[in-house]
Structures are given as C-alpha cells and as structure tokens.
Design a protein around this motif. Structure first.
Motif, mmCIF file in Angstrom:
data_model
loop_
_atom_site.group_PDB
_atom_site.id
_atom_site.type_symbol
_atom_site.label_atom_id
_atom_site.label_comp_id
_atom_site.label_asym_id
_atom_site.label_seq_id
_atom_site.Cartn_x
_atom_site.Cartn_y
_atom_site.Cartn_z
ATOM 1 N N VAL A 57 -18.905 4.047 2.366
ATOM 2 C CA VAL A 57 -17.579 3.461 2.549
ATOM 3 C C VAL A 57 -16.572 4.592 2.377
ATOM 4 O O VAL A 57 -16.639 5.355 1.413
ATOM 5 C CB VAL A 57 -17.291 2.362 1.501
ATOM 6 N N VAL A 58 -15.659 4.693 3.335
ATOM 7 C CA VAL A 58 -14.565 5.647 3.249
ATOM 8 C C VAL A 58 -13.282 4.840 3.333
ATOM 9 O O VAL A 58 -13.094 4.059 4.268
ATOM 10 C CB VAL A 58 -14.615 6.686 4.390
ATOM 11 N N ARG A 59 -12.411 5.016 2.350
ATOM 12 C CA ARG A 59 -11.141 4.293 2.342
ATOM 13 C C ARG A 59 -10.018 5.294 2.568
ATOM 14 O O ARG A 59 -9.916 6.306 1.882
ATOM 15 C CB ARG A 59 -10.937 3.584 1.014
ATOM 16 N N VAL A 60 -9.164 4.958 3.537
ATOM 17 C CA VAL A 60 -8.015 5.787 3.860
ATOM 18 C C VAL A 60 -6.770 4.919 3.731
ATOM 19 O O VAL A 60 -6.669 3.868 4.362
ATOM 20 C CB VAL A 60 -8.129 6.358 5.298
ATOM 21 N N GLU A 88 -19.050 16.331 0.534
ATOM 22 C CA GLU A 88 -17.677 16.162 0.042
ATOM 23 C C GLU A 88 -17.683 15.698 -1.407
ATOM 24 O O GLU A 88 -16.947 16.223 -2.248
ATOM 25 C CB GLU A 88 -16.926 15.153 0.913
ATOM 26 N N LEU A 89 -18.517 14.730 -1.719
ATOM 27 C CA LEU A 89 -18.560 14.183 -3.071
ATOM 28 C C LEU A 89 -19.119 15.162 -4.097
ATOM 29 O O LEU A 89 -18.734 15.142 -5.261
ATOM 30 C CB LEU A 89 -19.371 12.882 -3.087
ATOM 31 N N LEU A 90 -20.025 16.007 -3.660
ATOM 32 C CA LEU A 90 -20.616 16.990 -4.569
ATOM 33 C C LEU A 90 -19.826 18.293 -4.605
ATOM 34 O O LEU A 90 -20.162 19.199 -5.359
ATOM 35 C CB LEU A 90 -22.069 17.277 -4.170
ATOM 36 N N LEU A 141 -23.142 7.447 -5.399
ATOM 37 C CA LEU A 141 -22.315 8.621 -5.599
ATOM 38 C C LEU A 141 -20.916 8.295 -5.089
ATOM 39 O O LEU A 141 -20.767 7.666 -4.047
ATOM 40 C CB LEU A 141 -22.905 9.806 -4.826
ATOM 41 N N GLY A 142 -19.923 8.697 -5.812
ATOM 42 C CA GLY A 142 -18.549 8.495 -5.368
ATOM 43 C C GLY A 142 -17.787 7.536 -6.249
ATOM 44 O O GLY A 142 -18.100 7.366 -7.427
ATOM 45 N N ASP A 143 -16.799 6.886 -5.665
ATOM 46 C CA ASP A 143 -15.872 6.014 -6.381
ATOM 47 C C ASP A 143 -16.237 4.550 -6.141
ATOM 48 O O ASP A 143 -15.824 3.973 -5.134
ATOM 49 C CB ASP A 143 -14.447 6.298 -5.898
ATOM 50 N N PRO A 144 -16.985 3.925 -7.050
ATOM 51 C CA PRO A 144 -17.383 2.535 -6.838
ATOM 52 C C PRO A 144 -16.224 1.547 -6.971
ATOM 53 O O PRO A 144 -16.362 0.388 -6.607
ATOM 54 C CB PRO A 144 -18.441 2.288 -7.920
ATOM 55 N N THR A 153 -15.557 -5.777 -6.199
ATOM 56 C CA THR A 153 -15.517 -5.091 -7.490
ATOM 57 C C THR A 153 -16.504 -3.941 -7.535
ATOM 58 O O THR A 153 -17.472 -3.891 -6.768
ATOM 59 C CB THR A 153 -15.834 -6.058 -8.650
ATOM 60 N N ASN A 154 -16.250 -3.071 -8.464
ATOM 61 C CA ASN A 154 -17.112 -1.922 -8.722
ATOM 62 C C ASN A 154 -18.551 -2.389 -8.946
ATOM 63 O O ASN A 154 -19.492 -1.849 -8.384
ATOM 64 C CB ASN A 154 -16.473 -1.202 -9.914
ATOM 65 N N LYS A 155 -18.720 -3.436 -9.750
ATOM 66 C CA LYS A 155 -20.058 -3.961 -10.048
ATOM 67 C C LYS A 155 -20.733 -4.503 -8.784
ATOM 68 O O LYS A 155 -21.922 -4.255 -8.545
ATOM 69 C CB LYS A 155 -19.957 -5.062 -11.105
ATOM 70 N N GLN A 156 -19.979 -5.237 -7.954
ATOM 71 C CA GLN A 156 -20.536 -5.763 -6.706
ATOM 72 C C GLN A 156 -21.001 -4.635 -5.799
ATOM 73 O O GLN A 156 -22.092 -4.689 -5.238
ATOM 74 C CB GLN A 156 -19.503 -6.604 -5.959
#
Length: 182
Positions: A57-60, A88-90, A141-144, A153-156
């Motif tokens: 998932v990429v959010r802009v 990018e994430l690493l 990896l990344g921003d949940p 949600t992050n958990k979902q």
C-alpha cells in the motif's frame, strides 16, 4: 501475476483506476502516477498485490511524503515492484531503482540471483556481484498506521492475508469501484 489499482478519494467517495505497471520503472514513477490520479490534492491509495505472496500500500496525500506498507518484506523483495518498496523502506543506497527484466507472471529473469540477496550479508559481499545488503526478514515492513484515519486500523492491516486488497477496499467503502477495475 500482479494486480495494481489506484483509489483516489473525492467528495463523493472513492474513484478507482487500473494502474498500468508497464509504465512504472521506478518508485518515483509510481508516486507520480498516484499524484496524477488525485482529485484536488486529496488522498490517493495505490494498491499492489502479487498472487497472495505479498501486498503493498502506498499512500499519497498531496505533496506530502508518501507512506508505504508491505505485508511480507522478504517475498516483496524478490519481485520487481515489491523490491522498489522494500528498498525505499530499508533505506537502500542504490541509485538505480529501475526494474530489471520482468515477466508479468510475477517472476523475473535471474530470480536465482535475487534469492541470494537473503544469504548472509558477509558472504554476499564477498561474492562477485554481491551487494553486501542486509538480509530482508519475512513479515510486514513500513507504516501499518497509514490507513488508520481512513478506516483500516493498524491491527487490521497487519493481520490481512488472502484477498487483502478486497478487505482494504471494503473497509474504505470502495469495494464496488475496486471490483470494477479488477
């Protein structure tokens, strides 16, 4: 095989469009494509999936820095589009993020070489052509939390598997528009 779509938030809900990955050769290309789909600099969510192996998932949001999430970093790192995200994430130092030869079935020419990227970093640095890169671990990896304010949600997000993109679209209220481009 990859599936990719853009979901652009509008005043009336979400609009979906196919994302032509043939024209995406770098992460910058992907971000530019997402920004071009935005309505009035509103949120665009790019969804990429490779046959139940991983999803990204990429959010802009307008001109803000993009946010990223990959469900399985090790699996994603072995594919061209996923490797753009994991690099990018690493924080990869590699300047060249163009795609290598890609087959649309989700495999790549020279895939054996990509698998060696997970060998011991010291061993790899000694091998001809080795990058000396740190091994990528399996798992997210990344921003949940990148979709928290949109209803996922992050958990979902961390617990999704199988048909993750449909579940994300359902939580966003964009199931019908996503299925229309599938």
């Amino acid at each position: 095989m990859y599936f990719a779509a853009l979901l652009a938030r509008t005043e009336d809900g979400w609009e979906a469009s196919d994302m032509e990955l043939d024209d995406v050769e770098s992460l910058s290309d992907l971000i530019d494509l997402a920004r071009s789909a935005a309505v009035d600099d509103d949120t665009v969510v790019a969804l990429i999936e490779q046959e139940d192996a991983w999803f990204g998932v990429v959010r802009v949001d307008g001109e803000e820095d993009p946010r990223y999430f990959v469900s399985n970093a090790a699996a994603a790192a072995r594919s061209s589009y996923g490797s753009m995200l994991t690099k990018e994430l690493l924080g990869s130092d590699e300047e060249d993020d163009e795609l290598d030869e890609l087959d649309l079935d989700g495999t790549e020419d020279g895939e054996e070489e990509a698998v060696t990227a997970f060998a011991d970093a010291d061993d790899e640095a000694d091998e001809p052509g080795g990058t000396g890169a740190e091994p990528v671990t399996a798992g997210p990896l990344g921003d949940p939390a990148l979709l928290d304010d949109l209803g996922v949600t992050n958990k979902q997000l961390m617990n999704l598997d199988g048909d993750a993109l449909s579940e994300i679209a359902d939580s966003l209220g964009a199931t019908e528009v996503l299925e229309a481009v599938r």
